[in-house]
Motif scaffolding. Structure first.
Motif, PDB file in Angstrom:
ATOM      1  N   TYR A  97     -18.087   1.096 -32.619  1.00 33.79           N
ATOM      2  CA  TYR A  97     -18.025   2.576 -33.553  1.00 33.79           C
ATOM      3  C   TYR A  97     -16.839   2.865 -33.701  1.00 33.79           C
ATOM      4  CZ  TYR A  97     -17.971   7.526 -33.138  1.00 33.79           C
ATOM      5  OH  TYR A  97     -17.897   9.177 -33.436  1.00 33.79           O
ATOM      6  N   SER A 128     -17.277  13.352 -21.577  1.00 33.40           N
ATOM      7  CA  SER A 128     -17.465  14.561 -21.729  1.00 33.40           C
ATOM      8  C   SER A 128     -18.681  15.031 -21.383  1.00 33.40           C
ATOM      9  CB  SER A 128     -16.700  15.308 -23.051  1.00 33.40           C
ATOM     10  OG  SER A 128     -15.508  14.780 -22.898  1.00 33.40           O
ATOM     11  N   SER A 129     -19.702  14.361 -21.896  1.00 30.78           N
ATOM     12  CA  SER A 129     -21.220  14.636 -21.599  1.00 30.78           C
ATOM     13  C   SER A 129     -21.604  14.599 -20.159  1.00 30.78           C
ATOM     14  CB  SER A 129     -22.023  13.859 -22.421  1.00 30.78           C
ATOM     15  OG  SER A 129     -21.877  13.848 -23.961  1.00 30.78           O
TER      16      SER A 129
HETATM   17  N1  COA Z   1     -11.674   9.021 -21.795  1.00 30.94           N
HETATM   18  C1  COA Z   1     -12.955   9.798 -21.289  1.00 30.94           C
HETATM   19  N2  COA Z   1     -13.912   9.942 -22.416  1.00 30.94           N
HETATM   20  C2  COA Z   1     -13.669   9.354 -23.539  1.00 30.94           C
HETATM   21  C3  COA Z   1     -12.508   8.780 -23.756  1.00 30.94           C
HETATM   22  C4  COA Z   1     -11.615   8.517 -22.698  1.00 30.94           C
HETATM   23  N3  COA Z   1     -10.486   7.973 -22.841  1.00 30.94           N
HETATM   24  N4  COA Z   1     -12.563   8.434 -25.141  1.00 30.94           N
HETATM   25  C5  COA Z   1     -13.542   8.916 -25.644  1.00 30.94           C
HETATM   26  N5  COA Z   1     -14.383   9.511 -24.794  1.00 30.94           N
HETATM   27  C6  COA Z   1     -15.606  10.172 -24.863  1.00 30.94           C
HETATM   28  C7  COA Z   1     -15.662  11.519 -24.998  1.00 30.94           C
HETATM   29  O1  COA Z   1     -15.622  12.412 -23.975  1.00 30.94           O
HETATM   30  C8  COA Z   1     -16.857  11.747 -25.889  1.00 30.94           C
HETATM   31  O2  COA Z   1     -17.906  11.804 -24.824  1.00 30.94           O
HETATM   32  P1  COA Z   1     -19.134  12.585 -25.414  1.00 30.94           P
HETATM   33  O3  COA Z   1     -20.044  11.939 -26.629  1.00 30.94           O
HETATM   34  O4  COA Z   1     -19.954  12.501 -23.950  1.00 30.94           O
HETATM   35  O5  COA Z   1     -18.734  14.215 -25.525  1.00 30.94           O
HETATM   36  C9  COA Z   1     -17.098  10.345 -26.697  1.00 30.94           C
HETATM   37  O6  COA Z   1     -16.489   9.574 -26.133  1.00 30.94           O
HETATM   38  C10 COA Z   1     -16.620  10.631 -28.149  1.00 30.94           C
HETATM   39  O7  COA Z   1     -15.171  10.897 -28.207  1.00 30.94           O
HETATM   40  P2  COA Z   1     -14.574  12.053 -29.224  1.00 30.94           P
HETATM   41  O8  COA Z   1     -12.981  11.512 -28.919  1.00 30.94           O
HETATM   42  O9  COA Z   1     -14.738  13.321 -29.029  1.00 30.94           O
HETATM   43  O10 COA Z   1     -14.982  11.254 -30.499  1.00 30.94           O
HETATM   44  P3  COA Z   1     -16.038  11.655 -31.626  1.00 30.94           P
HETATM   45  O11 COA Z   1     -16.929  10.265 -31.767  1.00 30.94           O
HETATM   46  O12 COA Z   1     -16.419  12.838 -31.247  1.00 30.94           O
HETATM   47  O13 COA Z   1     -14.907  11.683 -32.904  1.00 30.94           O
HETATM   48  C11 COA Z   1     -13.346  12.455 -34.214  1.00 30.94           C
HETATM   49  C12 COA Z   1     -14.238  12.625 -33.055  1.00 30.94           C
HETATM   50  C13 COA Z   1     -12.550  13.853 -34.479  1.00 30.94           C
HETATM   51  C14 COA Z   1     -12.228  11.336 -34.127  1.00 30.94           C
HETATM   52  C15 COA Z   1     -14.219  12.312 -35.516  1.00 30.94           C
HETATM   53  O14 COA Z   1     -15.383  12.858 -35.390  1.00 30.94           O
HETATM   54  C16 COA Z   1     -13.558  12.591 -36.668  1.00 30.94           C
HETATM   55  O15 COA Z   1     -12.454  12.149 -37.259  1.00 30.94           O
HETATM   56  N6  COA Z   1     -14.007  13.945 -37.539  1.00 30.94           N
HETATM   57  C17 COA Z   1     -13.239  14.393 -38.646  1.00 30.94           C
HETATM   58  C18 COA Z   1     -14.221  14.150 -39.719  1.00 30.94           C
HETATM   59  C19 COA Z   1     -13.964  12.669 -40.501  1.00 30.94           C
HETATM   60  O16 COA Z   1     -12.768  12.463 -40.773  1.00 30.94           O
HETATM   61  N7  COA Z   1     -14.765  11.721 -40.525  1.00 30.94           N
HETATM   62  C20 COA Z   1     -14.595  10.417 -41.336  1.00 30.94           C
HETATM   63  C21 COA Z   1     -14.033   9.411 -40.117  1.00 30.94           C
HETATM   64  S1  COA Z   1     -15.421   8.808 -39.419  1.00 30.94           S
END
Ligand code: COA
Length: 160
Positions: A97, A128-129
């Motif tokens: 991913y 976080s979930s």
């Molecule tokens: N410790 C604990 N949990 C962690 C972690 C760590 N070190 N790293 C990641 N996680 C978990 C998070 O808690 C989250 O858990 P959840 O799904 O249970 O809520 C999960 O991994 C996803 O992490 P998150 O960091 O929130 O990433 P995301 O997949 O939601 O992506 C962005 C967030 C902001 C990076 C992404 O959505 C983004 O860039 N969005 C902007 C739009 C964009 O530019 N899109 C094009 C690029 S694809």
């Protein structure tokens, strides 16, 4: 000045995220933790609450700043003059991913590099979930989240 952006939903921030923040902050002059303001998701905490949690939890790290963003991550990174995106890797399950996301971001802006920071082994199994689910059923999250989240999640759970 070398600035990196560490983006995420942080709903809520966990000790695993804080581990990545601490490690990354040592590598750059300034680390911007960027909280995604995603209107299509229905988070437990508002973006303002998540920013505040992160500000409190990172107050000892002098080169860490908390901001929120919406829209494309690469556009936000350019706006804050950063060409480094930090992502944490908890294991191979995160890799495909994250790799795909890094390549998508590179196709959008080839000047921006994604750096992966490996999480400490004690944080490999958190998300976080899971924090929300454990808190919902009254389980103990004391070792998983910072004190500010521990307190506020209890209040939220009473309200829903
Ligand atoms: N410790 C604990 N949990 C962690 C972690 C760590 N070190 N790293 C990641 N996680 C978990 C998070 O808690 C989250 O858990 P959840 O799904 O249970 O809520 C999960 O991994 C996803 O992490 P998150 O960091 O929130 O990433 P995301 O997949 O939601 O992506 C962005 C967030 C902001 C990076 C992404 O959505 C983004 O860039 N969005 C902007 C739009 C964009 O530019 N899109 C094009 C690029 S694809």
């Amino acid at each position: 000045m070398r600035t990196a952006v560490y983006p995420g939903s942080f709903d809520p921030v966990t000790n695993g995220h804080l581990d990545i923040i601490e490690r990354s902050a040592k590598l750059v002059d300034k680390l911007i933790v960027a909280v995604l303001n995603n209107k299509s998701k229905s988070p437990l905490f508002t973006v303002e609450e998540r920013v505040r949690h992160l500000q409190i939890a990172t107050q000892d790290f002098k080169n860490v700043e908390i901001m929120s963003f919406s829209g494309l991550l690469v556009d936000f990174a350019s706006k804050v003059n950063s060409n480094i995106i930090i992502r944490g890797l908890r294991g191979v399950t995160d890799f495909s991913y994250e790799f795909q996301m890094a390549l998508t971001n590179r196709s959008l802006n080839s000047d921006i590099e994604t750096l992966f920071v490996s999480a400490d082994t004690q944080y490999l199994f958190f998300s976080s979930s899971q924090v929300k689910e454990i808190a919902h059923f009254g389980g103990n999250i004391d070792n998983i989240v910072p004190p500010v989240v521990r307190e506020e999640i209890k209040k939220k759970m009473k309200d829903i």
